[in-house]
Every structure is written in structure tokens, then in C-alpha cells.
Design a protein around this motif. Structure first.
Motif, PDB file in Angstrom:
ATOM      1  N   LEU A   3      42.301  37.846  35.483  1.00 43.64           N
ATOM      2  CA  LEU A   3      43.262  36.573  35.510  1.00 43.64           C
ATOM      3  C   LEU A   3      43.724  36.278  34.255  1.00 43.64           C
ATOM      4  CD1 LEU A   3      42.192  34.172  38.218  1.00 43.64           C
ATOM      5  CD2 LEU A   3      44.102  35.762  38.631  1.00 43.64           C
ATOM      6  N   LEU A   5      44.811  33.620  31.080  1.00 44.98           N
ATOM      7  CA  LEU A   5      44.055  32.243  30.788  1.00 44.98           C
ATOM      8  C   LEU A   5      44.842  31.149  31.588  1.00 44.98           C
ATOM      9  CD1 LEU A   5      43.276  32.574  26.925  1.00 44.98           C
ATOM     10  CD2 LEU A   5      41.567  33.011  29.005  1.00 44.98           C
ATOM     11  N   SER A   7      46.527  31.480  34.220  1.00 47.58           N
ATOM     12  CA  SER A   7      46.435  31.493  35.687  1.00 47.58           C
ATOM     13  C   SER A   7      44.980  30.788  36.119  1.00 47.58           C
ATOM     14  CB  SER A   7      46.335  33.094  36.382  1.00 47.58           C
ATOM     15  OG  SER A   7      47.661  33.462  36.109  1.00 47.58           O
ATOM     16  N   ARG A   8      43.961  30.968  35.136  1.00 49.27           N
ATOM     17  CA  ARG A   8      42.716  30.375  35.194  1.00 49.27           C
ATOM     18  C   ARG A   8      42.901  29.033  35.167  1.00 49.27           C
ATOM     19  NH1 ARG A   8      38.825  33.658  31.012  1.00 49.27           N
ATOM     20  NH2 ARG A   8      39.668  35.850  31.559  1.00 49.27           N
ATOM     21  N   VAL A  32      39.253  26.805  29.310  1.00 46.76           N
ATOM     22  CA  VAL A  32      39.934  27.898  29.776  1.00 46.76           C
ATOM     23  C   VAL A  32      40.221  28.500  28.387  1.00 46.76           C
ATOM     24  CG1 VAL A  32      41.991  29.215  30.485  1.00 46.76           C
ATOM     25  CG2 VAL A  32      40.564  27.323  31.795  1.00 46.76           C
TER      26      VAL A  32
END
Length: 226
Positions: A3, A5, A7-8, A32
Motif C-alpha cells: 500500500l 503511505l 493508503s495506509r 505512517v
């Protein structure tokens, strides 16, 4: 699962706001992206409502109103020190007390918000220009703005240990402020990275005041921001 960053962050934020929209997400963004970042929180209530109406997958792709994240350069010659008072505190409990008080719709609230935002903007500019002295000045300003709020609303942000944490940084030529919830919890200090004796003196004073120096280093996460 690979993913980006962002999206995390979005997944973590969706999980957080599911039970309430009070959390800013600043801790998630710091975890993140890592490193030094400028972060502006999204409208959490709007994000939570979007997820309920349109589902997680579509919400992950949609624009989030208010969300801004960008990397910043670290201070050129300052070291970050973190101290823990040993007194856990709840951010939501303190903000809840503010929301329940007359301060919420007052001129004092507008003044606090305006001055805090100015501190943040100027600190960001100082980091981008590599002006360590201005950054120290803004940390001191932020401390005083919080102290005035504490005096006015009696939240108990500055416990004796947090006050000692900040004062110790000043005595060695640095600057410090509470971080996290206040009312206990942690504080951060910035001081000359090349002055090992100052760092040693700071840690000694913290230990004498019951503040535990934390072995924390700033680490930038690898990966695409998008």
C-alpha cells in the motif's frame, strides 16, 4: 499487502473514526510517514459519514476534505529529545472538557486557535528555510499559548513534571512544550545537536524531576506518498 503511505494512513484513520471523530490523526500520520511532516487533519465526521454511505473502498479513493500532508526537512542543527512523565493522559478527555465549557464559543477560543495556527505556520516556514533559532522561538510561543489556555480553563495541561520538563530545556538553551494529551503524558525538547553536555544536563534534570528520557529517534518511512 503493498500500500502507498497515504493508503495506509487512510485505512488507519477509517478504523479510528469508526468509534468517534475526535482524534486528529496526527499520531497516525507521524507513524505512517515518519520524519518531519506538516499535517492538516481531514474533516473526520465527513470521512466517517462517507464510509458509512459509500463504503470503505470508494472512500479510500475519494478526496478527503481538509487532508494535507507533506514532508518537511529536519532542523539543521537541533536534536529532538522526548521525555515521559509516567502519567498517562487522555486527549479525548481533555478536549471533551473543553467542548463542555463556555470556552468553546468564546473569543478566547478564537484567539487560541489563531495563535496556535500562526505558530505552526511559522515553524513550518522555519524548517523549510533552515532557521533553527526561529523554530526554537515558535516552540516557546506554542508553550506559552498552551499555558495561557491552561490558566484560563484550568485543564491541568501543565503538571509539575511537564513544567519541569520545559524549564529544564530552557536552562540549557533549548525550547520545549507538552506533546500529546497534556495533563501528564509527554513533552518534547529541541536543543543544539552539537552540544553533548547540554543534552546530558537536560537528561539529568529530567531524571531529577521524575521525567524519563525516551530513546526515540526520528525515522523517515520509505515508500510513495500516494
Amino acid at each position: 499487502v503493498e500500500l502507498s503511505l497515504e493508503s495506509r494512513f487512510r485505512l488507519a484513520m477509517l478504523a479510528t473514526v469508526r468509534d468517534g471523530a475526535d482524534a486528529s490523526g496526527g499520531d497516525l500520520a507521524a507513524s505512517v510517514w515518519g520524519g518531519w511532516i506538516a499535517y492538516q487533519a481531514p474533516d473526520r465526521a465527513a470521512v466517517r459519514d462517507m464510509a458509512r454511505r459509500r463504503g470503505v473502498e470508494e472512500t479510500m479513493r475519494a478526496p478527503w476534505p481538509g487532508l494535507r500532508v507533506r514532508r518537511l526537512p529536519p532542523p539543521r542543527g537541533l536534536a529532538l529529545e522526548v521525555g515521559w512523565t509516567g502519567e498517562p493522559a487522555s486527549s479525548s478527555a481533555l478536549t471533551g472538557r473543553l467542548a463542555a465549557s463556555r470556552w468553546r464559543g468564546s473569543a478566547a477560543r478564537w484567539s487560541f486557535t489563531s495563535r496556535s495556527q500562526e505558530c505552526v505556520r511559522t515553524a513550518i516556514d522555519a524548517l523549510e528555510r533552515g532557521d533553527d533559532q526561529e523554530l526554537l522561538h515558535q516552540v516557546r510561543r506554542a508553550r506559552h499559548v498552551l499555558a495561557e489556555l491552561d490558566d484560563e480553563v484550568r485543564l491541568g495541561i501543565f503538571t509539575p513534571r511537564l513544567t519541569a520538563l520545559c524549564d529544564a530545556a530552557e536552562t540549557v538553551g533549548g525550547a520545549a512544550k507538552p506533546s500529546g494529551a497534556g495533563g501528564g503524558d509527554c513533552g518534547i525538547a529541541l536543543l543544539d545537536a552539537a552540544a553533548a553536555t547540554q543534552t546530558a544536563r537536560l537528561r539529568e534534570q529530567w531524571a531529577a524531576a521524575g521525567v524519563l528520557p525516551m530513546p526515540i529517534q526520528v525515522h523517515q518511512t520509505n515508500g510513495s506518498a500516494r
